[in-house]
Write an enzyme that holds these catalytic residues in place. Structure first.
Site, mmCIF file in Angstrom:
data_model
loop_
_atom_site.group_PDB
_atom_site.id
_atom_site.type_symbol
_atom_site.label_atom_id
_atom_site.label_comp_id
_atom_site.label_asym_id
_atom_site.label_seq_id
_atom_site.Cartn_x
_atom_site.Cartn_y
_atom_site.Cartn_z
ATOM 1 N N GLY A 12 0.756 -1.122 0.014
ATOM 2 C CA GLY A 12 -0.021 -0.016 -0.047
ATOM 3 C C GLY A 12 0.956 1.354 0.010
ATOM 4 C CG ASP A 13 0.547 3.982 2.317
ATOM 5 O OD1 ASP A 13 -0.602 4.400 2.185
ATOM 6 O OD2 ASP A 13 1.050 3.272 3.468
ATOM 7 C CD GLU A 14 1.343 0.168 -3.368
ATOM 8 O OE1 GLU A 14 0.408 0.836 -3.197
ATOM 9 O OE2 GLU A 14 1.763 -0.886 -2.675
ATOM 10 C CE LYS A 16 -3.051 1.709 -3.646
ATOM 11 N NZ LYS A 16 -2.176 1.803 -2.829
ATOM 12 C CE LYS A 18 2.535 12.406 -10.129
ATOM 13 N NZ LYS A 18 3.900 12.885 -10.280
ATOM 14 C CB ALA A 39 -7.735 3.603 0.355
ATOM 15 N N GLY A 40 -5.785 5.662 1.552
ATOM 16 C CA GLY A 40 -5.599 7.158 1.624
ATOM 17 C C GLY A 40 -5.068 7.514 0.529
ATOM 18 C CG HIS A 41 -5.703 6.208 -2.884
ATOM 19 N ND1 HIS A 41 -6.610 5.511 -3.764
ATOM 20 C CD2 HIS A 41 -5.326 5.303 -2.087
ATOM 21 C CE1 HIS A 41 -6.498 4.010 -3.766
ATOM 22 N NE2 HIS A 41 -5.524 4.020 -2.609
ATOM 23 C CD GLN A 224 -6.705 -1.298 1.020
ATOM 24 O OE1 GLN A 224 -7.465 -1.962 0.426
ATOM 25 N NE2 GLN A 224 -7.097 -0.190 1.643
ATOM 26 N NE ARG A 303 -1.372 2.877 11.468
ATOM 27 C CZ ARG A 303 -1.807 1.699 11.181
ATOM 28 N NH1 ARG A 303 -1.597 0.744 12.006
ATOM 29 N NH2 ARG A 303 -2.269 1.617 10.040
ATOM 30 N NE ARG A 305 2.435 5.717 4.591
ATOM 31 C CZ ARG A 305 2.143 6.692 3.601
ATOM 32 N NH1 ARG A 305 3.374 7.169 2.761
ATOM 33 N NH2 ARG A 305 1.004 7.194 3.332
HETATM 34 P P1 IMO Z 1 -3.748 2.516 0.319
HETATM 35 O O1 IMO Z 1 -4.883 2.361 -0.460
HETATM 36 C C1 IMO Z 1 -1.234 1.132 3.503
HETATM 37 C C2 IMO Z 1 -2.791 -1.886 6.384
HETATM 38 C C3 IMO Z 1 -3.178 -1.462 7.676
HETATM 39 C C4 IMO Z 1 -2.790 -3.064 8.409
HETATM 40 C C5 IMO Z 1 -3.544 -3.838 7.289
HETATM 41 C C6 IMO Z 1 -4.903 -4.273 7.667
HETATM 42 O O2 IMO Z 1 -3.741 3.959 1.017
HETATM 43 O O3 IMO Z 1 -2.418 2.042 -0.143
HETATM 44 P P2 IMO Z 1 -7.457 -2.913 7.633
HETATM 45 O O4 IMO Z 1 -7.724 -1.447 8.238
HETATM 46 O O5 IMO Z 1 -7.493 -3.065 6.074
HETATM 47 O O6 IMO Z 1 -7.943 -3.753 8.537
HETATM 48 O O7 IMO Z 1 -5.684 -3.073 7.971
HETATM 49 O O8 IMO Z 1 -3.342 -3.307 6.246
HETATM 50 N N1 IMO Z 1 -3.498 -1.156 5.445
HETATM 51 C C7 IMO Z 1 -2.874 -0.052 4.545
HETATM 52 N N2 IMO Z 1 -1.395 0.167 4.721
HETATM 53 N N3 IMO Z 1 -1.885 1.436 2.588
HETATM 54 C C8 IMO Z 1 -3.285 1.437 2.603
HETATM 55 O O9 IMO Z 1 -4.146 1.712 1.663
HETATM 56 C C9 IMO Z 1 -3.743 0.447 3.718
HETATM 57 N N4 IMO Z 1 -4.997 -0.043 4.052
HETATM 58 C C10 IMO Z 1 -4.868 -0.941 4.931
HETATM 59 O O10 IMO Z 1 -2.054 -0.713 7.963
HETATM 60 O O11 IMO Z 1 -1.598 -3.337 8.426
HETATM 61 MG MG MG Z 2 -2.324 4.875 2.053
#
Ligand code: IMO
Ligand code: MG
Length: 423
Positions: A12-14, A16, A18, A39-41, A224, A303, A305
């Site tokens: 996650g957090d790659e 996406k 942008k 998700a946090g885009h 994710q 948090r 990373r």
């Molecule tokens: P985006 O779309 C990074 C991680 C959480 C946790 C695990 C399970 O921004 O890339 P959850 O809330 O889904 O039950 O958490 O997955 N996680 C992410 N890490 N980016 C995300 O989304 C994430 N969505 C969930 O930190 O380890």
């Molecule tokens: Mg994120």
């Protein structure tokens, strides 16, 4: 027309958000197919940045249709807050966003269950975002869930109360303090479903197929990353949905043969937030430097990373399970000025050489590194292939050769303009 898919290939957090925003200029339709407000885009315009949680990242493009697919879990309160913040920027969000009837709802009690589950796990906690994702998907597959389409039904309140009572009974088995006032959250939630109902609520599968038939290409926006996939991630340290390419089919009601390009987004290094294995993690000054220079703090939870070097076996695994056709590399500019850049080209698992991602999340994994000479200069200023330093070209050529897929886009900074498209 095809359904093209953007996927995160790491944890996650790659970046996406942008990339979807950039690619959305070529796609009349953008659709989210799984995940929810975990998700946090992030999207940056000039000096301001906006974080999207539930709304597809095509929302800032004029004329783009944005679909929240059936595979998504939706929290009406977070959705309302997000949409009103977008409206405040002058974007007519209601005209641009449609919601699948079959998408499942996150109830306030799902969030309580998430918190209770994590509290009960103690040291073994997943590190969930506590948005209620796991409990909402559990209710979906357990055939208890409430869907957006149910909101249109006169008997909705009774259905809600039945499910809530089931949750309350489960919560009574835990000894933990509620992190928020349930009655207050519920009152807000009930108002927020009225807001949600003011949007166009659609049969997603008919909508997506009709749009494709009408010659409109759809960009599916993954949330994710592959290493958090419920099947292929480091279970149980995963999210609760299918983050790989196949999830786009079930999450939008589109057949596999309609899939065209599969864009795989990865950072030039790795990050992970939450618990679970991370073979190339750096718990040292270099890791801290990556975190500071890359602003590696959660867009959803704030948090810090965890950070580490690029992991080639994990990248190849992600490319394999999703059939990635083109790679998109993000944030290489963060590595500017490092004397040495490392890449894990294989592992030693419990002492034995292994190039596969291990099944056992508690295995002792030691990465085998290949070192590259770092580059000097500012990648963020590069606009053409010729501008790229030779050392950086060697780094990306190695990745392409190892993974066997070309890097088609290099993102060298948060701004739309800092994007190098390679032919
Ligand atoms: P985006 O779309 C990074 C991680 C959480 C946790 C695990 C399970 O921004 O890339 P959850 O809330 O889904 O039950 O958490 O997955 N996680 C992410 N890490 N980016 C995300 O989304 C994430 N969505 C969930 O930190 O380890
Ligand atoms: Mg994120």
């Amino acid at each position: 027309m095809t359904l093209d898919v953007v996927l995160g290939l790491q944890w996650g957090d790659e970046g996406k958000g942008k990339i979807v925003d950039v690619l959305a200029a070529r796609y009349p339709v953008v659709a989210r197919f799984q995940g929810g407000p975990n998700a946090g885009h992030s999207i940056q315009f000039g000096s301001t940045s906006f974080v999207l949680h539930s709304v597809p990242s095509g929302v800032f493009r004029k004329d783009a249709i944005n679909i929240i697919g059936n595979g998504v879990v939706l929290d009406p309160t977070i959705f309302r807050e997000e949409c009103q913040a977008i409206e405040a920027l002058g974007v007519p969000v209601r005209e641009r966003v449609r919601i699948a009837k079959r998408a499942h709802l996150i109830l306030p009690t799902h969030k309580l269950l998430d918190a209770a589950d994590e509290a009960a796990l103690g040291k073994g906690k997943i590190g969930s975002t506590l948005k209620g994702i796991g409990p909402a998907y559990s209710d979906k597959t357990g055939r208890n869930g409430l869907r957006v389409g149910d909101l249109l039904d006169a008997g909705f309140r009774a259905k809600y109360d039945t499910l809530k009572q089931k949750h309350i009974a489960r919560l009574a088995q835990y000894k933990f303090e509620y992190p928020f006032d349930l009655a207050e959250a519920e009152a807000r939630w009930m108002q927020d479903i009225e807001y949600l109902k003011s949007f166009e609520i659609v049969d997603c599968e008919y909508e997506t197929n009709a749009l494709l038939d009408a010659g409109k290409a759809i960009l599916a926006e993954g949330a994710q990353g592959s290493m958090l996939d419920v099947d292929f991630g480091s279970y149980p340290f995963v999210t609760s949905s299918s983050t790989a390419c196949a999830g786009a089919c079930t999450g939008l009601g589109v057949a596999p043969r309609r899939i065209g390009k599969v864009y795989g987004v990865f950072k030039a290094y790795c990050t992970r937030v939450g618990s679970g294995p991370f073979p190339t993690e750096l718990n040292d000054a270099t890791g801290e430097e990556l975190r500071q220079r890359g602003h590696e703090f959660g867009a959803t939870t704030g948090r810090p990373r965890r950070t580490g070097w690029l992991d080639i076996p994990a990248l190849k695994f992600a490319v394999m399970i999703s059939g990635v056709t083109e790679l998109i590399m993000m944030k290489a500019d963060v590595l500017d000025g490092f004397d040495t850049v490392k890449v894990a080209c294989g592992y030693r698992v419990d002492g034995k050489r292994c190039d596969r991602v291990p099944y056992d999340v508690y295995a002792d994994i030691e990465p085998i590194y290949k070192e590259f000479k770092g580059w000097k200069g500012d990648l963020g200023q590069c606009r053409k292939e010729e501008d790229l330093p030779a050392e950086f070209k060697a780094y990306i050529a190695y990745i392409e050769q190892e993974v066997g897929v070309p890097i088609r886009i290099l993102s060298l900074g948060p701004d739309r303009a800092q994007t190098l498209i390679r032919e």
